[in-house]
Design a protein around this motif. Structure first.
Motif, PDB file in Angstrom:
ATOM      1  N   GLU A 237     -44.995  22.890   8.902  1.00 49.51           N
ATOM      2  CA  GLU A 237     -44.883  21.619   8.201  1.00 49.51           C
ATOM      3  C   GLU A 237     -43.533  21.533   7.486  1.00 49.51           C
ATOM      4  OE1 GLU A 237     -48.102  21.176   5.502  1.00 49.51           O
ATOM      5  OE2 GLU A 237     -49.619  20.886   7.076  1.00 49.51           O
ATOM      6  N   TYR A 238     -43.038  20.347   7.335  1.00 44.46           N
ATOM      7  CA  TYR A 238     -41.767  20.166   6.640  1.00 44.46           C
ATOM      8  C   TYR A 238     -41.936  20.474   5.157  1.00 44.46           C
ATOM      9  CZ  TYR A 238     -43.375  15.871   4.360  1.00 44.46           C
ATOM     10  OH  TYR A 238     -44.052  14.981   3.572  1.00 44.46           O
ATOM     11  N   ASP A 239     -40.831  20.758   4.499  1.00 45.05           N
ATOM     12  CA  ASP A 239     -40.802  20.875   3.053  1.00 45.05           C
ATOM     13  C   ASP A 239     -39.590  20.090   2.578  1.00 45.05           C
ATOM     14  OD1 ASP A 239     -41.343  21.587   0.427  1.00 45.05           O
ATOM     15  OD2 ASP A 239     -41.768  23.687   0.934  1.00 45.05           O
ATOM     16  N   ARG A 240     -39.468  19.901   1.273  1.00 40.09           N
ATOM     17  CA  ARG A 240     -38.319  19.147   0.750  1.00 40.09           C
ATOM     18  C   ARG A 240     -37.776  19.831  -0.489  1.00 40.09           C
ATOM     19  NH1 ARG A 240     -39.064  12.790   0.377  1.00 40.09           N
ATOM     20  NH2 ARG A 240     -40.590  13.328  -1.237  1.00 40.09           N
ATOM     21  N   LEU A 241     -36.447  19.934  -0.539  1.00 42.60           N
ATOM     22  CA  LEU A 241     -35.770  20.477  -1.707  1.00 42.60           C
ATOM     23  C   LEU A 241     -35.625  19.361  -2.738  1.00 42.60           C
ATOM     24  CD1 LEU A 241     -34.202  22.649  -3.256  1.00 42.60           C
ATOM     25  CD2 LEU A 241     -32.161  22.008  -1.933  1.00 42.60           C
ATOM     26  N   ILE A 242     -36.307  19.533  -3.881  1.00 42.87           N
ATOM     27  CA  ILE A 242     -36.321  18.494  -4.909  1.00 42.87           C
ATOM     28  C   ILE A 242     -35.094  18.592  -5.811  1.00 42.87           C
ATOM     29  CG2 ILE A 242     -37.578  17.609  -6.908  1.00 42.87           C
ATOM     30  CD1 ILE A 242     -40.146  18.599  -5.566  1.00 42.87           C
ATOM     31  N   GLY A 243     -34.735  19.816  -6.192  1.00 41.48           N
ATOM     32  CA  GLY A 243     -33.616  20.018  -7.097  1.00 41.48           C
ATOM     33  C   GLY A 243     -33.689  21.396  -7.711  1.00 41.48           C
ATOM     34  N   GLY A 244     -33.211  21.540  -8.919  1.00 42.66           N
ATOM     35  CA  GLY A 244     -33.255  22.846  -9.555  1.00 42.66           C
ATOM     36  C   GLY A 244     -32.694  22.802 -10.955  1.00 42.66           C
ATOM     37  N   LYS A 245     -32.581  23.986 -11.556  1.00 46.02           N
ATOM     38  CA  LYS A 245     -31.992  24.086 -12.886  1.00 46.02           C
ATOM     39  C   LYS A 245     -31.385  25.465 -13.063  1.00 46.02           C
ATOM     40  CE  LYS A 245     -36.334  25.449 -15.204  1.00 46.02           C
ATOM     41  NZ  LYS A 245     -37.292  25.090 -16.278  1.00 46.02           N
ATOM     42  N   THR A 246     -30.419  25.559 -13.971  1.00 44.83           N
ATOM     43  CA  THR A 246     -29.749  26.821 -14.264  1.00 44.83           C
ATOM     44  C   THR A 246     -29.140  26.738 -15.655  1.00 44.83           C
ATOM     45  OG1 THR A 246     -27.949  28.319 -13.626  1.00 44.83           O
ATOM     46  CG2 THR A 246     -27.649  25.998 -13.106  1.00 44.83           C
ATOM     47  N   ASP A 247     -29.079  27.865 -16.332  1.00 47.33           N
ATOM     48  CA  ASP A 247     -28.439  27.915 -17.645  1.00 47.33           C
ATOM     49  C   ASP A 247     -26.932  27.721 -17.524  1.00 47.33           C
ATOM     50  OD1 ASP A 247     -30.879  28.365 -18.849  1.00 47.33           O
ATOM     51  OD2 ASP A 247     -30.652  30.557 -18.878  1.00 47.33           O
ATOM     52  N   ALA A 248     -26.393  27.872 -16.300  1.00 43.66           N
ATOM     53  CA  ALA A 248     -24.945  27.781 -16.094  1.00 43.66           C
ATOM     54  C   ALA A 248     -24.440  26.349 -16.028  1.00 43.66           C
ATOM     55  CB  ALA A 248     -24.557  28.523 -14.811  1.00 43.66           C
ATOM     56  N   ALA A 249     -25.358  25.388 -15.912  1.00 51.33           N
ATOM     57  CA  ALA A 249     -24.934  23.992 -15.781  1.00 51.33           C
ATOM     58  C   ALA A 249     -25.961  23.070 -16.419  1.00 51.33           C
ATOM     59  CB  ALA A 249     -24.754  23.637 -14.304  1.00 51.33           C
ATOM     60  N   VAL A 307     -30.166  30.604 -10.319  1.00 52.79           N
ATOM     61  CA  VAL A 307     -30.595  29.208 -10.197  1.00 52.79           C
ATOM     62  C   VAL A 307     -32.070  29.164  -9.790  1.00 52.79           C
ATOM     63  CG1 VAL A 307     -30.170  26.995  -9.056  1.00 52.79           C
ATOM     64  CG2 VAL A 307     -28.267  28.580  -9.456  1.00 52.79           C
ATOM     65  N   GLU A 308     -32.820  28.282 -10.412  1.00 48.81           N
ATOM     66  CA  GLU A 308     -34.200  28.050 -10.006  1.00 48.81           C
ATOM     67  C   GLU A 308     -34.233  26.788  -9.150  1.00 48.81           C
ATOM     68  OE1 GLU A 308     -38.067  28.290 -12.564  1.00 48.81           O
ATOM     69  OE2 GLU A 308     -37.480  26.158 -12.496  1.00 48.81           O
ATOM     70  N   LEU A 309     -34.515  26.944  -7.861  1.00 52.17           N
ATOM     71  CA  LEU A 309     -34.630  25.809  -6.957  1.00 52.17           C
ATOM     72  C   LEU A 309     -36.096  25.425  -6.821  1.00 52.17           C
ATOM     73  CD1 LEU A 309     -32.108  26.757  -4.121  1.00 52.17           C
ATOM     74  CD2 LEU A 309     -31.745  25.231  -6.069  1.00 52.17           C
ATOM     75  N   PHE A 311     -39.008  23.320  -4.553  1.00 51.63           N
ATOM     76  CA  PHE A 311     -39.377  22.671  -3.304  1.00 51.63           C
ATOM     77  C   PHE A 311     -40.706  21.944  -3.484  1.00 51.63           C
ATOM     78  CE2 PHE A 311     -36.478  26.024  -2.135  1.00 51.63           C
ATOM     79  CZ  PHE A 311     -35.698  25.448  -1.144  1.00 51.63           C
ATOM     80  N   GLU A 312     -40.860  20.881  -2.744  1.00 45.17           N
ATOM     81  CA  GLU A 312     -42.048  20.036  -2.879  1.00 45.17           C
ATOM     82  C   GLU A 312     -43.331  20.795  -2.583  1.00 45.17           C
ATOM     83  OE1 GLU A 312     -43.178  16.631  -0.009  1.00 45.17           O
ATOM     84  OE2 GLU A 312     -42.046  15.646  -1.603  1.00 45.17           O
ATOM     85  N   LYS A 313     -43.344  21.632  -1.539  1.00 41.94           N
ATOM     86  CA  LYS A 313     -44.549  22.345  -1.139  1.00 41.94           C
ATOM     87  C   LYS A 313     -44.512  23.820  -1.507  1.00 41.94           C
ATOM     88  CE  LYS A 313     -45.443  19.154   2.689  1.00 41.94           C
ATOM     89  NZ  LYS A 313     -45.649  18.992   4.154  1.00 41.94           N
ATOM     90  N   ALA A 314     -43.394  24.475  -1.286  1.00 41.53           N
ATOM     91  CA  ALA A 314     -43.305  25.912  -1.545  1.00 41.53           C
ATOM     92  C   ALA A 314     -43.266  26.229  -3.036  1.00 41.53           C
ATOM     93  CB  ALA A 314     -42.087  26.510  -0.841  1.00 41.53           C
ATOM     94  N   GLY A 315     -42.813  25.272  -3.841  1.00 39.64           N
ATOM     95  CA  GLY A 315     -42.740  25.495  -5.279  1.00 39.64           C
ATOM     96  C   GLY A 315     -41.370  25.943  -5.739  1.00 39.64           C
ATOM     97  N   LYS A 316     -41.332  26.698  -6.836  1.00 41.75           N
ATOM     98  CA  LYS A 316     -40.080  27.122  -7.451  1.00 41.75           C
ATOM     99  C   LYS A 316     -39.734  28.552  -7.062  1.00 41.75           C
ATOM    100  CE  LYS A 316     -40.846  24.091 -11.447  1.00 41.75           C
ATOM    101  NZ  LYS A 316     -41.027  24.016 -12.912  1.00 41.75           N
ATOM    102  N   VAL A 317     -38.425  28.807  -6.896  1.00 39.23           N
ATOM    103  CA  VAL A 317     -37.958  30.142  -6.523  1.00 39.23           C
ATOM    104  C   VAL A 317     -36.620  30.401  -7.197  1.00 39.23           C
ATOM    105  CG1 VAL A 317     -36.841  29.269  -4.424  1.00 39.23           C
ATOM    106  CG2 VAL A 317     -37.413  31.701  -4.601  1.00 39.23           C
ATOM    107  N   ASN A 318     -36.416  31.615  -7.678  1.00 41.73           N
ATOM    108  CA  ASN A 318     -35.152  32.006  -8.290  1.00 41.73           C
ATOM    109  C   ASN A 318     -34.195  32.522  -7.222  1.00 41.73           C
ATOM    110  OD1 ASN A 318     -35.881  31.421 -11.004  1.00 41.73           O
ATOM    111  ND2 ASN A 318     -37.086  33.305 -11.075  1.00 41.73           N
ATOM    112  N   VAL A 319     -33.003  31.978  -7.202  1.00 42.85           N
ATOM    113  CA  VAL A 319     -31.996  32.349  -6.209  1.00 42.85           C
ATOM    114  C   VAL A 319     -30.709  32.716  -6.933  1.00 42.85           C
ATOM    115  CG1 VAL A 319     -30.703  31.610  -4.168  1.00 42.85           C
ATOM    116  CG2 VAL A 319     -33.012  30.723  -4.577  1.00 42.85           C
ATOM    117  N   SER A 320     -30.093  33.816  -6.530  1.00 41.80           N
ATOM    118  CA  SER A 320     -28.826  34.263  -7.114  1.00 41.80           C
ATOM    119  C   SER A 320     -27.671  33.813  -6.233  1.00 41.80           C
ATOM    120  CB  SER A 320     -28.820  35.790  -7.262  1.00 41.80           C
ATOM    121  OG  SER A 320     -29.827  36.211  -8.156  1.00 41.80           O
TER     122      SER A 320
END
Length: 339
Positions: A237-249, A307-309, A311-320
């Motif tokens: 199934e498709y997923d969608r990247l909603i956005g994210g947040k980071t203390d750096a910005a 950065v915490e990205l 996704f609509e279905k997968a949820g939130k994930v921390n990415v370096s």
């Protein structure tokens, strides 16, 4: 065999070798992933000297399958079909021949005007990064020609040539299983070559795999920076990247780079970015990418931005995101002027 058919802002993410101001014929989208559907838009910036262009012909290289020209008002279209060097699987069928040359003729493009000539096709699933050249000839009303047919040698910058043929850089994205199977019908989207950059380890969440996350060092007092990552959806199934947040910005947004009138522009997406099932989407300077807005401080080479990205279905994930050097990189962030 022949067949006859009758609010934007100027981005700071400028490609170092794109040659945007060059007068030669070029492709609007110079990068794409192996195995993807591709729309080639030839940009014709001028005629031959003071004469108008009355014909444009382009040879389709091996590895571009089922090429189909887009109809163009005021121009007739002629296609030349011949056998491919290899056989390809396209939507479950073996394809051994197709269009190898497209000719637009009978029109009139004055020297002072710009125009585009388009066609679509499917890129073969190459097993390594490959440069494809599209030799193009402009024929003018005085009978003379402008030949954009010089093909760069391996590793050579095509802009070093006097009359470079438009070039498409086809990349093999991480997680794109079709890249090793010349008979796969999987499509991929995106396009910038991520090879040669240092990035943090890949991470997974649900059916998604995120690899090669990196940014680029910014200039002092920079307020924005770009973020690039390869996202593979291994699910059904498709997923969608909603956005994210980071203390750096202050903000994390998803933007798209585009070309219009030889000017590279960027816009914020109004909808989340779709990651189709079974496909890979490459976030890169020349297409979709992440923008870190209102930086807390400039990004320095060697640093890691957490950065915490979401996704609509997968949820939130921390990415370096590893910060690579600006020198020799494919993009520089920080000079974000408004148009």
């Amino acid at each position: 065999m022949k067949t006859i058919f009758t609010p934007l802002c100027v981005s700071a993410l400028i490609l170092g070798t794109a040659g945007l101001a060059q007068a030669h014929v070029s492709l609007e989208t110079p990068q794409a992933n192996a195995g993807s559907a591709y729309k080639a838009v030839l940009k014709i910036p001028h005629g031959c000297g003071a004469a108008a262009t009355t014909q444009v012909s382009v040879k389709i290289p091996e590895g571009v399958i089922a090429a189909q020209p887009q109809a163009k008002a005021g121009w007739e279209i002629e296609t030349v079909k011949s056998d491919y060097q290899h056989s390809y699987k396209l939507y479950g069928k073996d394809v051994k021949s197709g269009v190898t040359e497209i000719i637009w003729k009978g029109g009139n493009l004055p020297s002072d005007f710009y125009d585009e000539f388009s066609f679509v096709g499917k890129l073969a699933s190459f097993d390594k990064d490959t440069a494809l050249s599209f030799p193009t000839v402009q024929t003018c009303e005085d009978g003379k020609t402008e030949n954009w047919t010089d093909i760069a040698a391996e590793g050579q910058n095509p802009h070093e040539l006097k009359n470079p043929a438009p070039q498409l850089n086809v990349t093999v994205a991480t997680g794109d299983h079709s890249a090793h199977d010349n008979h796969s019908d999987h499509d991929t989207k995106g396009g910038h070559d991520m090879h040669g950059t240092q990035a943090a380890d890949a991470v997974t969440i649900g059916d998604l795999s995120l690899a090669k996350a990196h940014s680029v060092a910014t200039i002092p007092n920079a307020r924005v920076a770009g973020g690039y990552v390869v996202i593979t959806n291994n699910g059904k199934e498709y997923d969608r990247l909603i956005g994210g947040k980071t203390d750096a910005a202050g903000k994390v947004e998803i933007h798209e780079m585009s070309m219009k009138d030889n000017i590279m522009k960027m816009r914020k997406l109004s909808e989340p970015l779709t990651i189709p099932a079974g496909q890979t989407v490459t976030l890169a300077p020349t297409g979709f990418h992440i923008m870190f807005m209102d930086l807390a401080k400039p990004f320095k080479e060697g640093e890691t931005v957490n950065v915490e990205l979401e996704f609509e279905k997968a949820g939130k994930v921390n990415v370096s995101f590893h910060v690579n050097p600006a020198k020799g990189s494919s993009a520089k962030a920080g000079d974000h002027s408004h148009h």
